[in-house]
Scaffold this active site. Structure first.
Site, PDB file in Angstrom:
ATOM      1  N   LYS A 119       3.615   5.549  21.017  1.00  0.00           N
ATOM      2  CA  LYS A 119       4.085   4.760  19.854  1.00  0.00           C
ATOM      3  C   LYS A 119       4.406   3.506  20.254  1.00  0.00           C
ATOM      4  O   LYS A 119       4.559   3.230  21.543  1.00  0.00           O
ATOM      5  CB  LYS A 119       5.554   5.576  19.694  1.00  0.00           C
TER       6      LYS A 119
ATOM      7  N   ASN B 226       6.687   5.604   1.809  1.00  0.00           N
ATOM      8  CA  ASN B 226       5.280   6.367   1.902  1.00  0.00           C
ATOM      9  C   ASN B 226       5.388   7.713   2.016  1.00  0.00           C
ATOM     10  O   ASN B 226       4.784   8.528   1.291  1.00  0.00           O
ATOM     11  CB  ASN B 226       4.652   5.773   3.109  1.00  0.00           C
TER      12      ASN B 226
ATOM     13  N   THR C 168       1.296  12.321   4.837  1.00  0.00           N
ATOM     14  CA  THR C 168       2.448  12.743   5.556  1.00  0.00           C
ATOM     15  C   THR C 168       3.270  13.584   4.565  1.00  0.00           C
ATOM     16  O   THR C 168       3.624  14.814   4.785  1.00  0.00           O
ATOM     17  CB  THR C 168       3.228  11.790   6.014  1.00  0.00           C
TER      18      THR C 168
HETATM   19  P1  NAD Z   1       8.476   3.428   4.777  1.00  0.00           P
HETATM   20  O1  NAD Z   1       8.809   2.265   5.436  1.00  0.00           O
HETATM   21  O2  NAD Z   1       7.483   3.706   3.772  1.00  0.00           O
HETATM   22  O3  NAD Z   1       9.753   4.195   3.771  1.00  0.00           O
HETATM   23  C1  NAD Z   1      11.031   4.419   4.455  1.00  0.00           C
HETATM   24  C2  NAD Z   1      11.967   4.339   3.235  1.00  0.00           C
HETATM   25  O4  NAD Z   1      13.274   4.804   3.791  1.00  0.00           O
HETATM   26  C3  NAD Z   1      11.967   3.084   2.239  1.00  0.00           C
HETATM   27  O5  NAD Z   1      12.003   3.543   0.977  1.00  0.00           O
HETATM   28  C4  NAD Z   1      13.473   2.511   2.742  1.00  0.00           C
HETATM   29  O6  NAD Z   1      14.060   1.812   1.968  1.00  0.00           O
HETATM   30  C5  NAD Z   1      14.091   4.010   3.068  1.00  0.00           C
HETATM   31  N1  NAD Z   1      15.382   3.515   3.926  1.00  0.00           N
HETATM   32  C6  NAD Z   1      15.375   2.860   5.027  1.00  0.00           C
HETATM   33  N2  NAD Z   1      16.668   3.028   5.646  1.00  0.00           N
HETATM   34  C7  NAD Z   1      17.393   3.928   4.882  1.00  0.00           C
HETATM   35  C8  NAD Z   1      18.737   4.385   4.766  1.00  0.00           C
HETATM   36  N3  NAD Z   1      19.505   4.126   5.726  1.00  0.00           N
HETATM   37  N4  NAD Z   1      18.956   5.520   4.080  1.00  0.00           N
HETATM   38  C9  NAD Z   1      17.955   5.864   2.857  1.00  0.00           C
HETATM   39  N5  NAD Z   1      16.957   5.482   3.077  1.00  0.00           N
HETATM   40  C10 NAD Z   1      16.513   4.307   3.954  1.00  0.00           C
HETATM   41  O7  NAD Z   1       8.339   4.476   6.111  1.00  0.00           O
HETATM   42  P2  NAD Z   1       7.360   5.875   5.927  1.00  0.00           P
HETATM   43  O8  NAD Z   1       6.297   5.614   6.462  1.00  0.00           O
HETATM   44  O9  NAD Z   1       7.736   6.658   4.585  1.00  0.00           O
HETATM   45  O10 NAD Z   1       8.397   6.689   7.116  1.00  0.00           O
HETATM   46  C11 NAD Z   1       9.607   7.325   6.797  1.00  0.00           C
HETATM   47  C12 NAD Z   1       9.920   8.302   8.010  1.00  0.00           C
HETATM   48  O11 NAD Z   1       8.768   9.351   8.003  1.00  0.00           O
HETATM   49  C13 NAD Z   1      10.189   8.041   9.357  1.00  0.00           C
HETATM   50  O12 NAD Z   1      10.920   8.343  10.185  1.00  0.00           O
HETATM   51  C14 NAD Z   1       8.780   7.833   9.988  1.00  0.00           C
HETATM   52  O13 NAD Z   1       8.748   7.725  11.309  1.00  0.00           O
HETATM   53  C15 NAD Z   1       8.332   9.473   9.572  1.00  0.00           C
HETATM   54  N6  NAD Z   1       6.835   9.333   9.452  1.00  0.00           N
HETATM   55  C16 NAD Z   1       6.018   8.756   8.656  1.00  0.00           C
HETATM   56  C17 NAD Z   1       4.719   8.749   8.792  1.00  0.00           C
HETATM   57  C18 NAD Z   1       3.815   8.010   8.000  1.00  0.00           C
HETATM   58  O14 NAD Z   1       2.488   8.488   7.750  1.00  0.00           O
HETATM   59  N7  NAD Z   1       4.137   7.149   7.109  1.00  0.00           N
HETATM   60  C19 NAD Z   1       4.224   9.770   9.778  1.00  0.00           C
HETATM   61  C20 NAD Z   1       5.089  10.676  10.491  1.00  0.00           C
HETATM   62  C21 NAD Z   1       6.336  10.327  10.241  1.00  0.00           C
END
Ligand code: NAD
Length: 428
Positions: free
Chosen positions: A104, A219, A188
């Site tokens: 990571k 996302n 995801t």
């Molecule tokens: P992203 O940046 O696209 O979205 C994150 C969302 O969370 C945004 O809408 C943001 O406004 C919101 N957010 C931030 N802080 C917040 C809070 N305190 N309360 C509520 N909402 C809040 O990120 P993502 O890629 O969707 O990732 C989200 C989670 O999923 C993370 O933990 C990431 O590690 C995990 N994840 C993502 C992927 C991927 O492929 N995108 C893969 C595995 C795990």
């Protein structure tokens, strides 16, 4: 909650060890990250000032293949957080049987405060600093919170400039036109959807009688919310960093998603709009969303959202961890005692790394797949490993989280032992 996220993450491993016979050497290896790199990234800001941002890349274990894991841009990024995320990636890749280890990366920055050009300079500076630490056969970065295909495209381009050769397989989650895979951006959320559907069928739950709340409409969260809504689940609440909305009758998820996406343009690549201004609803805080009386709660934002401090407020029947580490270890026992069924991150959100693996395979073979082929392979993998973990949970009468760790640990233990164990050397 323990002070260290990594100490917290390790507790889950300790619990799983009771259900598996694995060599002491393998366990010893898995207690420590293999290598950790800390860098300082100088960035010339638009106003001419110089700012230095701390950056990290941790390769936790690469016994089963090159390191794999996203890069996060967030003000709270620290070595401890990146190490924990790399640890989870190690188990996630083993759980899905991908030929990767876990890694990571991250930069401590608030990307929303940077212009697009500053963000590009930061990204290129990060790759400049870690170029010798990554590579298609060493460690392959991908997107995570606040990084996206455009950022991945810059990363690949900078790596290619440094190496004076074309290396599309050095990062995944790239724009399709630069060698990205179709289906990666939605992977995801789509993978999480396959796991939810597989388990809901086991519980005989019908979509139309199942209410859902999603924390984090990004996302991952927006895609799973939309797929569930399309199948007939009643998604009653969603939120982003600015707050949330709740509608008892259910929300119109496709139009909320469209609204979020169509308003990105002006604010560089980040959506500044909150979901709070769109449909008939009640405005709720993120704390209130977590405490809603819903069937499915889907934390899809950041880690440590459900901890000993608020676990008593949780009323959902099932929690599917789309975010990494949204529940701290000290909340596990309470949720378990109250019969709240938790399905862990290392299974639920593994669709992203699975399609990243497909992207890496396509880059290396030069043969590109259709979106149907990608989604079909993703579906097969998610259902197969969900079933295996479910069976382990039933067999040992253990929570799904422990079963997922047992499943990953079995594969990791086997690979680590194949390199030679104490028994091999001491007893001949
Ligand atoms: P992203 O940046 O696209 O979205 C994150 C969302 O969370 C945004 O809408 C943001 O406004 C919101 N957010 C931030 N802080 C917040 C809070 N305190 N309360 C509520 N909402 C809040 O990120 P993502 O890629 O969707 O990732 C989200 C989670 O999923 C993370 O933990 C990431 O590690 C995990 N994840 C993502 C992927 C991927 O492929 N995108 C893969 C595995 C795990």
């Amino acid at each position: 909650m323990s002070d260290s996220l990594f100490a917290d993450a390790s507790k889950r491993l300790e619990r799983a060890m009771k259900y598996i016979s694995i060599s002491e050497d393998a366990l010893e290896y898995l207690k420590y990250p293999k290598s950790s790199l800390i860098v300082s990234i100088p960035v010339r800001m638009d106003n001419g000032a110089l700012r230095i941002f701390p950056g990290y890349r941790v390769r936790y274990d690469d016994t089963r293949g090159p390191g794999k894991g996203g890069v996060r841009y967030h003000p709270n990024v620290s070595l401890d957080e990146v190490t924990s995320l790399a640890f989870w990636m190690t188990f996630k890749c083993a759980v899905l049987d991908l030929p990767f280890g876990g890694a990571k990366g991250g930069v401590t920055v608030n990307p929303k405060e940077l212009s697009k050009l500053e963000l590009e300079r930061l990204t290129r500076g990060y790759i400049e600093a870690i170029a010798d630490f990554i590579g298609p056969d060493i460690d392959i970065p991908a997107p995570d919170v606040y990084t996206n295909p455009m950022v991945m495209g810059w990363m690949m381009d900078q790596y290619n400039i440094i190496k004076r050769s074309l290396n599309p397989a050095v990062v995944t989650g790239k724009p399709i036109t630069l060698g990205g895979s179709v289906g990666r951006n939605t992977a995801t959320g789509t993978g999480a959807y396959f796991t939810i559907e597989t388990l809901m069928r086991k519980f005989d739950r019908q979509p139309h009688e199942t209410t859902v709340a999603v924390q984090g409409f990004g996302n991952a969260g927006a895609v799973v919310a939309e797929l569930l809504a399309k199948t007939g689940y009643k998604v009653v609440a969603v939120s982003d960093s600015k707050g949330g909305i709740y509608a008892k009758k259910g929300l119109d998820i496709p139009s909320i998603r469209h609204y979020k996406e169509s308003n990105k343009g002006i604010q560089a690549i980040y959506c500044e709009d909150s979901v709070c201004n769109i449909v008939e609803h009640e405005i709720i805080s993120n704390e209130e969303l977590l405490a809603l009386e819903v069937d499915l709660l889907i934390p899809a934002a950041l880690e440590n959202q459900i901890t000993a401090a608020n676990v008593k407020d949780i009323k959902a029947k099932y929690i599917f961890e789309v975010a990494n580490g949204p529940i701290s270890a000290d909340a596990d026992a309470d949720l378990e005692a109250r019969g709240i069924y938790v399905v862990p991150d290392i299974l639920v959100n593994a669709g992203g790394v699975t399609v990243s693996y497909f992207e890496w395979v396509q880059n290396r073979s030069g043969l590109y797949w259709s979106v149907e082929e990608v989604n079909q392979r993703l579906q097969q993998k998610m259902i197969k490993e969900t079933e295996k973990i479910w069976q382990l949970a039933e067999e040992f009468d253990i929570p799904m989280r422990t079963a997922a760790y047992v499943h990953g640990l079995n594969r990791l233990g086997e690979a680590l032992s194949a390199k030679g164990t104490r028994d091999y050397y001491v007893n001949g």
